[in-house]
Scaffold this active site. Structure first.
Site, PDB file in Angstrom:
ATOM      1  CB  THR A 128      -0.780  -0.139   1.302  1.00 42.47           C
ATOM      2  OG1 THR A 128      -1.796   1.199   1.158  1.00 42.47           O
ATOM      3  CG2 THR A 128       0.012  -0.233   2.490  1.00 42.47           C
ATOM      4  CG  ASP A 129      -0.820   5.028  -1.054  1.00 49.19           C
ATOM      5  OD1 ASP A 129      -1.468   4.541   0.109  1.00 49.19           O
ATOM      6  OD2 ASP A 129      -1.525   5.753  -1.022  1.00 49.19           O
ATOM      7  CD  GLU A 130      -3.168   3.440   4.486  1.00 55.89           C
ATOM      8  OE1 GLU A 130      -2.511   3.948   5.762  1.00 55.89           O
ATOM      9  OE2 GLU A 130      -4.295   3.943   4.374  1.00 55.89           O
ATOM     10  CE1 TYR A 153      -3.165  -2.576   5.715  1.00 55.23           C
ATOM     11  CE2 TYR A 153      -2.625  -0.128   5.317  1.00 55.23           C
ATOM     12  CZ  TYR A 153      -3.207  -1.381   5.088  1.00 55.23           C
ATOM     13  OH  TYR A 153      -3.371  -1.988   3.450  1.00 55.23           O
ATOM     14  CE  LYS A 157      -0.186  -4.500   3.204  1.00 54.31           C
ATOM     15  NZ  LYS A 157      -0.642  -5.176   2.431  1.00 54.31           N
TER      16      LYS A 157
HETATM   17  P1  NAD Z   1     -10.101  -6.714   2.965  1.00 56.31           P
HETATM   18  O1  NAD Z   1     -10.075  -6.803   4.423  1.00 56.31           O
HETATM   19  O2  NAD Z   1     -11.500  -6.403   2.091  1.00 56.31           O
HETATM   20  O3  NAD Z   1     -10.002  -8.739   2.570  1.00 56.31           O
HETATM   21  C1  NAD Z   1      -9.186  -9.547   3.002  1.00 56.31           C
HETATM   22  C2  NAD Z   1      -9.112 -10.716   3.036  1.00 56.31           C
HETATM   23  O4  NAD Z   1      -7.549 -11.525   3.270  1.00 56.31           O
HETATM   24  C3  NAD Z   1     -10.531 -11.071   3.562  1.00 56.31           C
HETATM   25  O5  NAD Z   1     -11.145 -11.898   2.705  1.00 56.31           O
HETATM   26  C4  NAD Z   1      -9.961 -11.416   4.482  1.00 56.31           C
HETATM   27  O6  NAD Z   1     -10.467 -12.831   5.531  1.00 56.31           O
HETATM   28  C5  NAD Z   1      -8.821 -12.360   4.384  1.00 56.31           C
HETATM   29  N1  NAD Z   1      -7.682 -12.961   5.325  1.00 56.31           N
HETATM   30  C6  NAD Z   1      -7.301 -12.221   5.995  1.00 56.31           C
HETATM   31  N2  NAD Z   1      -6.046 -12.617   7.205  1.00 56.31           N
HETATM   32  C7  NAD Z   1      -5.642 -13.641   6.721  1.00 56.31           C
HETATM   33  C8  NAD Z   1      -5.499 -14.853   7.558  1.00 56.31           C
HETATM   34  N3  NAD Z   1      -4.598 -14.852   8.053  1.00 56.31           N
HETATM   35  N4  NAD Z   1      -5.133 -16.330   6.261  1.00 56.31           N
HETATM   36  C9  NAD Z   1      -5.571 -15.967   5.142  1.00 56.31           C
HETATM   37  N5  NAD Z   1      -6.530 -14.554   4.704  1.00 56.31           N
HETATM   38  C10 NAD Z   1      -6.876 -13.784   5.487  1.00 56.31           C
HETATM   39  O7  NAD Z   1      -8.513  -5.927   2.158  1.00 56.31           O
HETATM   40  P2  NAD Z   1      -8.918  -5.521   0.775  1.00 56.31           P
HETATM   41  O8  NAD Z   1      -9.325  -3.877   1.013  1.00 56.31           O
HETATM   42  O9  NAD Z   1      -9.281  -6.511   0.174  1.00 56.31           O
HETATM   43  O10 NAD Z   1      -7.360  -5.752   0.893  1.00 56.31           O
HETATM   44  C11 NAD Z   1      -6.212  -6.746  -0.178  1.00 56.31           C
HETATM   45  C12 NAD Z   1      -4.662  -6.454   0.169  1.00 56.31           C
HETATM   46  O11 NAD Z   1      -4.384  -5.200  -0.790  1.00 56.31           O
HETATM   47  C13 NAD Z   1      -4.172  -5.338   1.064  1.00 56.31           C
HETATM   48  O12 NAD Z   1      -3.319  -6.793   1.621  1.00 56.31           O
HETATM   49  C14 NAD Z   1      -4.129  -4.082   1.716  1.00 56.31           C
HETATM   50  O13 NAD Z   1      -3.092  -4.176   2.803  1.00 56.31           O
HETATM   51  C15 NAD Z   1      -3.662  -4.471   0.481  1.00 56.31           C
HETATM   52  N6  NAD Z   1      -4.363  -2.345  -0.313  1.00 56.31           N
HETATM   53  C16 NAD Z   1      -5.505  -2.364  -0.276  1.00 56.31           C
HETATM   54  C17 NAD Z   1      -5.674  -1.220  -0.169  1.00 56.31           C
HETATM   55  C18 NAD Z   1      -7.415  -0.662  -0.113  1.00 56.31           C
HETATM   56  O14 NAD Z   1      -7.570   0.089  -0.505  1.00 56.31           O
HETATM   57  N7  NAD Z   1      -8.185  -1.111   0.038  1.00 56.31           N
HETATM   58  C19 NAD Z   1      -4.495  -0.331  -1.856  1.00 56.31           C
HETATM   59  C20 NAD Z   1      -4.133  -0.737  -1.503  1.00 56.31           C
HETATM   60  C21 NAD Z   1      -3.325  -2.653  -0.845  1.00 56.31           C
HETATM   61  O1  DAU Z   2      -4.335   4.138   0.944  1.00 49.34           O
HETATM   62  C1  DAU Z   2      -4.696   2.888   0.523  1.00 49.34           C
HETATM   63  C2  DAU Z   2      -5.323   2.255   1.954  1.00 49.34           C
HETATM   64  O2  DAU Z   2      -6.332   2.834   1.720  1.00 49.34           O
HETATM   65  C3  DAU Z   2      -5.549   0.820   2.226  1.00 49.34           C
HETATM   66  O3  DAU Z   2      -3.802   0.436   2.558  1.00 49.34           O
HETATM   67  C4  DAU Z   2      -5.795   0.352   3.071  1.00 49.34           C
HETATM   68  O4  DAU Z   2      -6.713  -0.969   3.519  1.00 49.34           O
HETATM   69  C5  DAU Z   2      -7.519   1.164   3.478  1.00 49.34           C
HETATM   70  O5  DAU Z   2      -8.126   0.603   3.878  1.00 49.34           O
HETATM   71  C6  DAU Z   2      -7.183   2.449   2.807  1.00 49.34           C
HETATM   72  O6  DAU Z   2      -7.190   3.591   3.920  1.00 49.34           O
HETATM   73  P1  DAU Z   2      -8.065   4.149   3.898  1.00 49.34           P
HETATM   74  O7  DAU Z   2      -7.683   4.722   5.966  1.00 49.34           O
HETATM   75  O8  DAU Z   2      -7.267   5.629   3.391  1.00 49.34           O
HETATM   76  O9  DAU Z   2      -8.509   4.403   4.015  1.00 49.34           O
HETATM   77  P2  DAU Z   2     -10.490   4.983   4.489  1.00 49.34           P
HETATM   78  O10 DAU Z   2     -11.716   4.015   3.669  1.00 49.34           O
HETATM   79  O11 DAU Z   2     -10.386   3.763   6.270  1.00 49.34           O
HETATM   80  O12 DAU Z   2     -10.317   6.077   5.255  1.00 49.34           O
HETATM   81  C7  DAU Z   2     -10.117   7.059   3.671  1.00 49.34           C
HETATM   82  C8  DAU Z   2     -10.108   8.090   4.379  1.00 49.34           C
HETATM   83  O13 DAU Z   2     -11.720   8.372   4.851  1.00 49.34           O
HETATM   84  C9  DAU Z   2      -9.788   8.314   5.529  1.00 49.34           C
HETATM   85  O14 DAU Z   2      -8.633   9.766   5.663  1.00 49.34           O
HETATM   86  C10 DAU Z   2     -10.145   8.786   6.447  1.00 49.34           C
HETATM   87  C11 DAU Z   2     -11.851   9.132   5.897  1.00 49.34           C
HETATM   88  N1  DAU Z   2     -13.140   8.556   6.859  1.00 49.34           N
HETATM   89  C12 DAU Z   2     -12.741   7.225   6.589  1.00 49.34           C
HETATM   90  C13 DAU Z   2     -14.360   7.042   7.438  1.00 49.34           C
HETATM   91  C14 DAU Z   2     -14.105   5.336   7.476  1.00 49.34           C
HETATM   92  C15 DAU Z   2     -13.746   9.578   7.393  1.00 49.34           C
HETATM   93  O15 DAU Z   2     -13.798  10.935   7.152  1.00 49.34           O
HETATM   94  N2  DAU Z   2     -15.244   8.695   7.804  1.00 49.34           N
HETATM   95  C16 DAU Z   2     -14.928   7.790   7.604  1.00 49.34           C
HETATM   96  O16 DAU Z   2     -16.126   7.299   8.544  1.00 49.34           O
END
Ligand code: NAD
Ligand code: DAU
Length: 341
Positions: A128-130, A153, A157
């Site tokens: 992730t970019d985070e 988190y 990562k």
């Molecule tokens: P998500 O939370 O929707 O899904 C995570 C999945 O992993 C679920 O199906 C869960 O059951 C499974 N899981 C969790 N713990 C596990 C374990 N110990 N063993 C096997 N399976 C397990 O997550 P997402 O948003 O789909 O993100 C997927 C990946 O992409 C993550 O690695 C996250 O860090 C990365 N990522 C997410 C975002 C975003 O915006 N959501 C952006 C950049 C990178």
């Molecule tokens: O940048 C990539 C990341 O994006 C991934 O690695 C993470 O898995 C994913 O959860 C996401 O993280 P963020 O914290 O950026 O996403 P989130 O949707 O939780 O929040 C987006 C922005 O909105 C953040 O600045 C917090 C704000 N927010 C979020 C929630 C849930 C609010 O203002 N109100 C809310 O209720």
């Protein structure tokens, strides 16, 4: 080609599996998923209907399992492992960091070691970019930006990224790390901003905006991320890191207003609440390396992606209701009991 995808029942993993099985007929996928609260078998209902037992296989298990994971990797001749499995929600990591360390750090280590021993020729670690921390009003993260994670988190990562790096440098293992910005699209769990706002807006409930609402995220449609991971799998250089971004910086208030506008709801629903502790101010990704080396760039604009996403949630109210009520978990429990019997 045989792929092991971890976390394939989550948001991005399920989109990736659907995309890959539709785009290529020369591969099979084994999905290893623990089915935490974020894992939903229903996300892959169509894939199961068409491909289960043939091009798609499901293993209910934990990437931390030190018997199951080596056994799986030794038993099947996987051409690649793609590690999507993670605890992914920042707010949850603030409330309880431990599951994040367990899955994201120890789980990744377990997978890396098992893949090394099995001699798997490709390992793509989804990050992730985070991990880069936060930006001021200008500038972008490149792959050379120093790691500076600010939440449990993102620290977990970043730790897993460093383990992936160490396996490349120490053992010559062909590991690739991808780092993407904020995804949105179908099947996203409604704890994340965009589906949460859609859900609250559709019910006429107050929408919680953290702090002043001016934090900036770089939004990418999930299919563009999946295409990036696919490109890294087939064209990436071992040891390399690839950034993916959506070229769509928006403040949280912009995002919330867009959803309210598209759903015809009033901005009066916006409710400012206490800020997230350690809240990163701005993310923005430079992805020139991915364009030059992988031929990748995002193709879906924010406007088009949002329209597609809201249309999907509109058409899939049953999915959202099941996730909201927790019924999707009972469904899975019942399904496993049937399978075991
Ligand atoms: P998500 O939370 O929707 O899904 C995570 C999945 O992993 C679920 O199906 C869960 O059951 C499974 N899981 C969790 N713990 C596990 C374990 N110990 N063993 C096997 N399976 C397990 O997550 P997402 O948003 O789909 O993100 C997927 C990946 O992409 C993550 O690695 C996250 O860090 C990365 N990522 C997410 C975002 C975003 O915006 N959501 C952006 C950049 C990178
Ligand atoms: O940048 C990539 C990341 O994006 C991934 O690695 C993470 O898995 C994913 O959860 C996401 O993280 P963020 O914290 O950026 O996403 P989130 O949707 O939780 O929040 C987006 C922005 O909105 C953040 O600045 C917090 C704000 N927010 C979020 C929630 C849930 C609010 O203002 N109100 C809310 O209720």
């Amino acid at each position: 080609m045989h792929l092991l995808v971890t976390g394939g029942c989550g948001f991005i993993g399920s989109n990736f599996i659907q995309h890959m099985l539709a785009a290529r007929d020369d591969l099979t996928i084994v999905n290893l998923d623990k089915l935490t609260y974020a894992g939903n078998r229903r996300n892959l209902a169509e894939v199961e209907e068409r491909h289960l037992g043939r091009r798609y296989h499901f293993v209910h298990g934990d990437i931390c399992d030190q018997e199951l994971v080596p056994d799986l990797l030794a038993r099947f001749p996987f051409d690649a492992v793609l590690n999507f499995a993670a605890e992914s929600h920042v707010d949850r990591s603030i409330n309880d960091p431990f599951p994040f360390i367990t899955t994201n750090v120890v789980g990744t280590q377990n997978l890396l070691e098992a893949a090394r021993r099995a001699g798997v020729p490709r390992f793509v670690h989804i990050s992730t970019d985070e991990v880069y921390g936060t930006l001021g009003p200008t500038g972008q993260f490149t792959e050379d930006t120093p790691l500076a994670p600010n939440s449990p988190y993102s620290a977990s990562k970043a730790s897993s990224d460093l383990l992936a790096r160490a396996y490349f440098h120490t053992y010559g293992m062909p590991v690739i790390v991808t780092r993407c910005s904020n995804n949105y699209g179908p099947f996203q769990f409604p704890e994340k901003l965009i589906p949460l706002v859609y859900l609250k807006a559709s019910r006429g409930e107050p929408i919680p905006v953290y702090g002043d609402g001016l934090n900036v995220r770089d939004w990418i449609y999930v299919l563009d991320h999946c295409r990036g991971v696919e490109a890294a799998l087939f064209r990436g250089t071992p040891g390399a890191i690839y950034n993916f971004g959506g070229d769509a910086e928006r403040t949280n208030l912009d995002v919330v207003r867009t959803i309210l506008h598209l759903t015809g709801k009033s901005e009066d629903l916006i409710t400012f609440v206490t800020d997230r502790p350690g809240h990163d101010r701005r993310y923005a990704m430079a992805f020139a390396r991915s364009t030059a080396d992988l031929g990748w760039r995002p193709e879906v604009t924010f406007e088009d992606g949002m329209a597609r996403t809201l249309a999907w949630y509109e058409a899939n109210g049953a999915w959202l209701d099941e996730v909201q009520s927790g019924a999707y978990r009972q469904f899975m429990d019942a399904w496993y009991k049937t399978r075991q019997a």
